[in-house]
Design a protein around this motif. Structure first.
Motif, PDB file in Angstrom:
ATOM      1  N   THR A 271      -0.130   5.783   3.230  1.00 49.97           N
ATOM      2  CA  THR A 271       0.683   4.683   2.738  1.00 49.97           C
ATOM      3  C   THR A 271       0.069   3.419   3.309  1.00 49.97           C
ATOM      4  OG1 THR A 271       2.708   6.050   3.176  1.00 49.97           O
ATOM      5  CG2 THR A 271       2.904   3.776   3.096  1.00 49.97           C
ATOM      6  N   ILE A 272      -0.673   3.252   4.194  1.00 48.90           N
ATOM      7  CA  ILE A 272      -1.243   2.139   4.511  1.00 48.90           C
ATOM      8  C   ILE A 272      -2.497   1.658   3.746  1.00 48.90           C
ATOM      9  CG2 ILE A 272      -2.655   0.866   6.456  1.00 48.90           C
ATOM     10  CD1 ILE A 272      -0.922   2.383   8.464  1.00 48.90           C
ATOM     11  N   LEU A 273      -3.217   3.091   3.330  1.00 51.69           N
ATOM     12  CA  LEU A 273      -4.513   2.478   2.348  1.00 51.69           C
ATOM     13  C   LEU A 273      -3.789   2.086   1.071  1.00 51.69           C
ATOM     14  CD1 LEU A 273      -6.895   5.353   3.160  1.00 51.69           C
ATOM     15  CD2 LEU A 273      -7.086   2.801   3.893  1.00 51.69           C
ATOM     16  N   LEU A 274      -2.831   3.030   0.632  1.00 48.71           N
ATOM     17  CA  LEU A 274      -2.362   2.334  -0.741  1.00 48.71           C
ATOM     18  C   LEU A 274      -1.813   1.269  -0.817  1.00 48.71           C
ATOM     19  CD1 LEU A 274      -0.661   5.924  -1.869  1.00 48.71           C
ATOM     20  CD2 LEU A 274      -2.652   5.002  -2.636  1.00 48.71           C
ATOM     21  N   GLY A 275      -0.925   0.714   0.457  1.00 50.48           N
ATOM     22  CA  GLY A 275      -0.602  -0.715   0.664  1.00 50.48           C
ATOM     23  C   GLY A 275      -1.521  -1.783   0.317  1.00 50.48           C
ATOM     24  N   PHE A 276      -2.657  -1.344   1.239  1.00 58.83           N
ATOM     25  CA  PHE A 276      -3.847  -2.230   1.033  1.00 58.83           C
ATOM     26  C   PHE A 276      -4.589  -2.558  -0.379  1.00 58.83           C
ATOM     27  CE2 PHE A 276      -8.621  -2.963   1.808  1.00 58.83           C
ATOM     28  CZ  PHE A 276      -8.500  -4.238   2.329  1.00 58.83           C
ATOM     29  N   GLN A 277      -4.439  -1.219  -0.878  1.00 55.74           N
ATOM     30  CA  GLN A 277      -4.959  -1.425  -2.374  1.00 55.74           C
ATOM     31  C   GLN A 277      -4.188  -2.095  -3.153  1.00 55.74           C
ATOM     32  OE1 GLN A 277      -7.200   2.199  -4.940  1.00 55.74           O
ATOM     33  NE2 GLN A 277      -5.154   2.355  -4.826  1.00 55.74           N
ATOM     34  N   HIS A 278      -2.908  -2.026  -3.059  1.00 59.88           N
ATOM     35  CA  HIS A 278      -2.059  -2.865  -3.842  1.00 59.88           C
ATOM     36  C   HIS A 278      -2.234  -4.159  -3.648  1.00 59.88           C
ATOM     37  CE1 HIS A 278       2.041  -2.264  -6.285  1.00 59.88           C
ATOM     38  NE2 HIS A 278       1.389  -3.132  -6.769  1.00 59.88           N
ATOM     39  N   TYR A 279      -2.469  -4.642  -2.387  1.00 56.94           N
ATOM     40  CA  TYR A 279      -2.605  -6.110  -1.982  1.00 56.94           C
ATOM     41  C   TYR A 279      -3.733  -6.368  -2.700  1.00 56.94           C
ATOM     42  CZ  TYR A 279      -4.376  -9.802   0.985  1.00 56.94           C
ATOM     43  OH  TYR A 279      -5.030 -10.820   1.344  1.00 56.94           O
ATOM     44  N   LEU A 280      -5.020  -5.739  -2.820  1.00 56.96           N
ATOM     45  CA  LEU A 280      -6.079  -6.002  -3.455  1.00 56.96           C
ATOM     46  C   LEU A 280      -6.005  -6.339  -4.907  1.00 56.96           C
ATOM     47  CD1 LEU A 280      -8.958  -3.816  -1.765  1.00 56.96           C
ATOM     48  CD2 LEU A 280      -8.382  -6.025  -1.296  1.00 56.96           C
ATOM     49  N   VAL A 281      -5.013  -5.511  -5.321  1.00 59.27           N
ATOM     50  CA  VAL A 281      -4.828  -5.588  -6.983  1.00 59.27           C
ATOM     51  C   VAL A 281      -4.075  -6.679  -7.086  1.00 59.27           C
ATOM     52  CG1 VAL A 281      -3.609  -4.581  -8.891  1.00 59.27           C
ATOM     53  CG2 VAL A 281      -4.992  -2.882  -7.339  1.00 59.27           C
TER      54      VAL A 281
END
Length: 276
Positions: free
Chosen positions: A43-53
């Motif tokens: 979840t943390i990695l997916l959230g960080f990726q969404h932040y990058l997007v």
């Protein structure tokens, strides 16, 4: 016999004991849903990726506005920080009280044309002080957004939009979303062309990680890993590539605009931050 059947019958299952079917039994290709969230590390990695997007739009919109106002890097930093903070607040409200979809409520490009009309309004031309002019323009934009938000609130709480969506299908919604996104190409691709040796590898790697490698990997776990974290892989690799070019002196003797677009130490965002 009838009495034995009644005695051996199982008691009815309580409502709280009912469990949803596994996600894969609900929709094909869906791994997680609201009732089965991913583990915390993922979840943390997916959230960080969404932040990058969303960071691209969060930086692109203030950059466009500041370039029209002739403001400083400090002003651009304030806009970016404000967008990030408000996006976080809106996302929390959406997560707890809204649709609870795994989406970040970020800046919308749909408001850029009308915002540009406020930025270029003639009533701000008489203000000579750049800082005061920037503040007055920001107040005008904030006031316009506050008034416009009342229309969204009215449509949402009145239930009018629920009635409208009954007549909408994916066939009609896709062009609307597509046209909203196509407007970014006018700004995004010219900026990419300013540093083609950095932008083009990013697009190529993103396509490879998201579309090709998952089909080449053996096993569902490895395939999903590359498919879900394609943005993180591509951004990290390309940023390291740009950093190596920067410290290696590849852009030392290039034009100023090229250095601004390609070097990793010329954005002026970190150095202009108040906490720096």
């Amino acid at each position: 016999m009838a009495g034995d059947g009644v005695e051996n019958a199982k008691p009815p299952q309580k409502q709280e004991d009912l469990q949803p079917h596994p996600v894969k039994d609900q929709l094909y290709g869906i791994t997680y849903c609201l009732t089965s969230p991913p583990p915390w590390p993922e979840t943390i990695l997916l959230g960080f990726q969404h932040y990058l997007v969303m960071l691209g739009t969060t930086v692109l919109i203030p950059t466009m506005l500041v370039s029209k106002i002739d403001a400083r890097n400090e002003d651009k930093v304030k806009l970016i920080q404000t967008l990030l903070f408000v996006s976080g607040i809106n996302t929390l409200f959406q997560s707890f009280f809204g649709t609870r979809l795994p989406a970040v409520i970020g800046a919308s490009y749909s408001y850029v044309p009308t915002t540009m009309s406020i930025v270029l309004a003639a009533r701000y031309n008489d203000i000579m002080d750049p800082q005061k002019r920037f503040e007055q323009i920001m107040r005008g934009i904030q006031g316009a957004l506050i008034i416009a938000s009342f229309l969204h609130i009215l449509v949402g709480f009145s239930g009018l939009w629920r009635n409208v969506t009954r007549f909408l299908s994916p066939l009609s919604a896709v062009p609307l979303v597509a046209f909203s996104g196509f407007g970014l190409y006018e700004q995004g691709f010219p900026m990419l062309a300013k540093c083609i040796e950095i932008g083009l590898p990013e697009i190529i790697l993103l396509v490879i990680f998201s579309q090709y490698i998952p089909h080449l990997m053996q096993g569902e776990t490895c395939s999903n890993f590359f498919h879900r974290f394609a943005v993180i892989f591509s951004v990290v690799i390309v940023w390291l590539y740009a950093y190596i070019l920067t410290i290696g002196g590849a852009y030392s003797n290039t034009e100023f605009n090229t250095q601004i677009s390609c070097r990793t130490d010329r954005a002026g965002i970190i150095s202009a931050s108040p906490w720096q």
